[in-house]
Design a protein around this motif. Structure first.
Motif, PDB file in Angstrom:
ATOM      1  N   PRO A 229       0.803  -1.232   0.000  1.00 37.98           N
ATOM      2  CA  PRO A 229       0.000   0.000   0.000  1.00 37.98           C
ATOM      3  C   PRO A 229       0.830   1.274   0.000  1.00 37.98           C
ATOM      4  O   PRO A 229       0.298   2.340  -0.288  1.00 37.98           O
ATOM      5  N   THR A 230       2.114   1.188   0.306  1.00 31.57           N
ATOM      6  CA  THR A 230       2.921   2.418   0.249  1.00 31.57           C
ATOM      7  C   THR A 230       3.353   2.713  -1.197  1.00 31.57           C
ATOM      8  O   THR A 230       3.824   3.796  -1.500  1.00 31.57           O
ATOM      9  N   GLU A 233      -1.762   2.857  -4.493  1.00 31.68           N
ATOM     10  CA  GLU A 233      -2.823   3.491  -3.718  1.00 31.68           C
ATOM     11  C   GLU A 233      -4.041   2.567  -3.606  1.00 31.68           C
ATOM     12  O   GLU A 233      -4.490   2.019  -4.622  1.00 31.68           O
ATOM     13  N   ASN A 234      -4.534   2.378  -2.407  1.00 31.51           N
ATOM     14  CA  ASN A 234      -5.702   1.528  -2.146  1.00 31.51           C
ATOM     15  C   ASN A 234      -5.671   0.187  -2.876  1.00 31.51           C
ATOM     16  O   ASN A 234      -6.567  -0.126  -3.662  1.00 31.51           O
ATOM     17  N   LYS A 441       3.935  -1.164 -10.434  1.00 35.33           N
ATOM     18  CA  LYS A 441       2.703  -0.418 -10.734  1.00 35.33           C
ATOM     19  C   LYS A 441       2.049  -0.945 -12.010  1.00 35.33           C
ATOM     20  O   LYS A 441       0.837  -1.139 -12.068  1.00 35.33           O
TER      21      LYS A 441
END
Ligand code: ASP
Length: 455
Positions: A229-230, A233-234, A441
């Motif tokens: 989560p860092t 996002e969500n 990502k």
């Protein structure tokens, strides 16, 4: 019957301990409570275990450690006072710490283990005291009395199955048992701690020994997430996953549950549930033997940095019997564990965790490889990250590796290594550390964001 383990942040303050007590008393199946040492109360706070390490090191260097000692005592004092307990428990804790500090320091490792274990040991005593104070039948049980038996390899402490029979009798005790995590005793009564975060292991060993219906591991997040989560996002919460999936994720940086803690629960098929002390009604993440992988082929993506690759090339390596063994033997003799060994016909890379490799060790290994194996080239490359795609569905799904590789390529990253174990629960990509975040990502978008438009 359930075994519950509460991590450091869950037992760091009186308020948190009150939550623990509410959780435990709200379900009569919760009989055995394993606790950590008080952890961080806020983000840049220091865990009691780290304070104890500082204290132990000061004592080892024969310096006056009175202020470090008082810092630890004050942490317990603040909790005890806020819980309304009288001063006796704090006096007991101070005495215990002074007694540990006075012990023989010749075996430094043993001395430090004794100091570190004080964090959970005293917290368990304090929490048991609080249960009794509010009228709940509870008792502190020490790992020595309870039977948490460990091997005598200080550098790699493991629980011994010989202790299980005694541990199993915890089941028959009356009331709630408060058991300190993180340490056990060898056959000859020597205290040994597991490695950091090891209270998870204690909980799992006990859950397996008593054949609990569930091992609940309470921490400070609602669930395990599909990605860090860092970075993302969500991220999606994981509702259910298998032991093998959790093991793979824990290996590559999912610190929410200790990777070694799964083994005891796994062997006895005890389901594990990761839950949040601050939100106990959230369902958490359930870890079980099997799940329906059709629902979600990829369950999570982990990434971890700090890897080094030793690349060895030799023409006709494939025909040289014993080459691989001799190469790995050099690492064995230098006491370095390896993580992956991707290979070609004439070359072999060994991926290791950089923390095991000092400058001197690295030079010695390279020299030995040159001398003993006469390769054409040896290249050591640092700063690798491993990105691990995890999911039981992987072995039954066509095209998944292609999708992953394409996603990484989209992020502009060069893949340095690909490794798929024969179990096909994970697919590992080695990338340069500077490419880790963007690859992660892009992989997350590929496998978890349905609306994601690929450019
Ligand atoms: N207190 C120990 C640590 O900080 C063990 C644990 O909390 O699980 O590593």
């Amino acid at each position: 019957m359930k075994v519950c383990k509460f991590g450091g942040t869950s037992v760091a303050t009186a308020d948190q301990i009150r939550k623990v007590v509410d959780i435990v008393t709200s379900d009569s199946d919760r009989k055995i409570v394993v606790v950590s040492a008080p952890g961080k109360r806020f983000s840049d706070d220091i865990k009691v275990t780290d304070l104890l390490i500082q204290l132990g090191e000061k004592a080892l260097s024969h310096e006056n450690a009175e202020s470090e000692l008082m810092e630890v005592v004050d942490r317990y004092r603040a909790i005890a006072e806020d819980l309304g307990l009288d001063g006796a428990i704090v006096e007991k804790i101070e005495l215990d710490l002074r007694e540990r500090l006075a012990r023989d320091k010749e075996d430094k490792l043993l001395f430090m283990d004794t100091m570190k274990a004080a964090g959970e040991d005293n917290n368990a005593k304090l929490i048991a005291e609080y249960f009794k104070f509010i009228g709940v039948n509870a008792q502190y049980v020490s790992p020595r009395e309870g039977g948490l038996l460990v091997n005598d390899r200080p550098e790699r402490v493991r629980a011994l199955p010989e202790g299980d029979e005694r541990l199993a009798t915890l089941r028959d005790r009356q009331g709630i048992i408060v058991f300190p995590g993180f340490f056990g005793y060898t056959e000859d009564g020597t205290l040994r701690t597991f490695n950091r975060g090891g209270s998870d292991i204690t909980g799992s060993i006990i859950a397996a020994a008593v054949e609990a219906d569930l091992y609940e591991n309470f921490t400070d997040v609602d669930s395990v997430f599909a990605a860090n989560p860092t970075v993302i996002e969500n991220p999606v919460a994981i509702k259910k996953m298998t032991y093998r999936e959790m093991r793979e994720l824990a290996y590559a940086g999912f610190s929410v549950f200790h990777d070694e803690a799964l083994i005891p629960a796994f062997r006895k098929s005890i389901p594990v549930c990761i839950k949040n002390t601050n939100n106990p009604n959230a369902p958490g993440t359930l870890i079980v033997k099997e799940r329906d992988y059709n629902e979600q082929q990829v369950i999570g993506i982990a990434a971890d940095s700090g890897f080094t690759a030793i690349y060895v090339d030799k023409y006709l390596m494939n025909l040289e019997i014993g080459f691989g063994r001799r190469l790995l033997q050099i690492l064995e003799e230098e006491e370095i564990p390896f993580e992956h060994t991707p290979s070609g016909i004439d070359n072999l890379s060994i991926i290791i965790r950089s923390r095991f490799l000092s400058k001197e060790k690295e030079e010695r290994i390279v020299e030995r490889i040159h001398k003993e194996l006469e390769p054409d080239a040896v290249i050591v490359e640092h700063d690798y990250s491993m990105i691990v795609l995890v999911g039981e569905g992987m072995q039954y799904t066509t095209g998944l590796a292609a999708r992953a590789a394409t996603a990484i390529a989209r992020s502009g990253t060069n893949i340095e290594m690909i490794n798929q174990g024969s179990s096909e629960v994970s697919l590992v990509f080695g990338v340069k550390v500077q490419d880790e975040t963007k690859s992660l990502k892009e992989l997350y978008n590929e496998f978890f964001v349905k609306s994601y438009v690929k450019s």
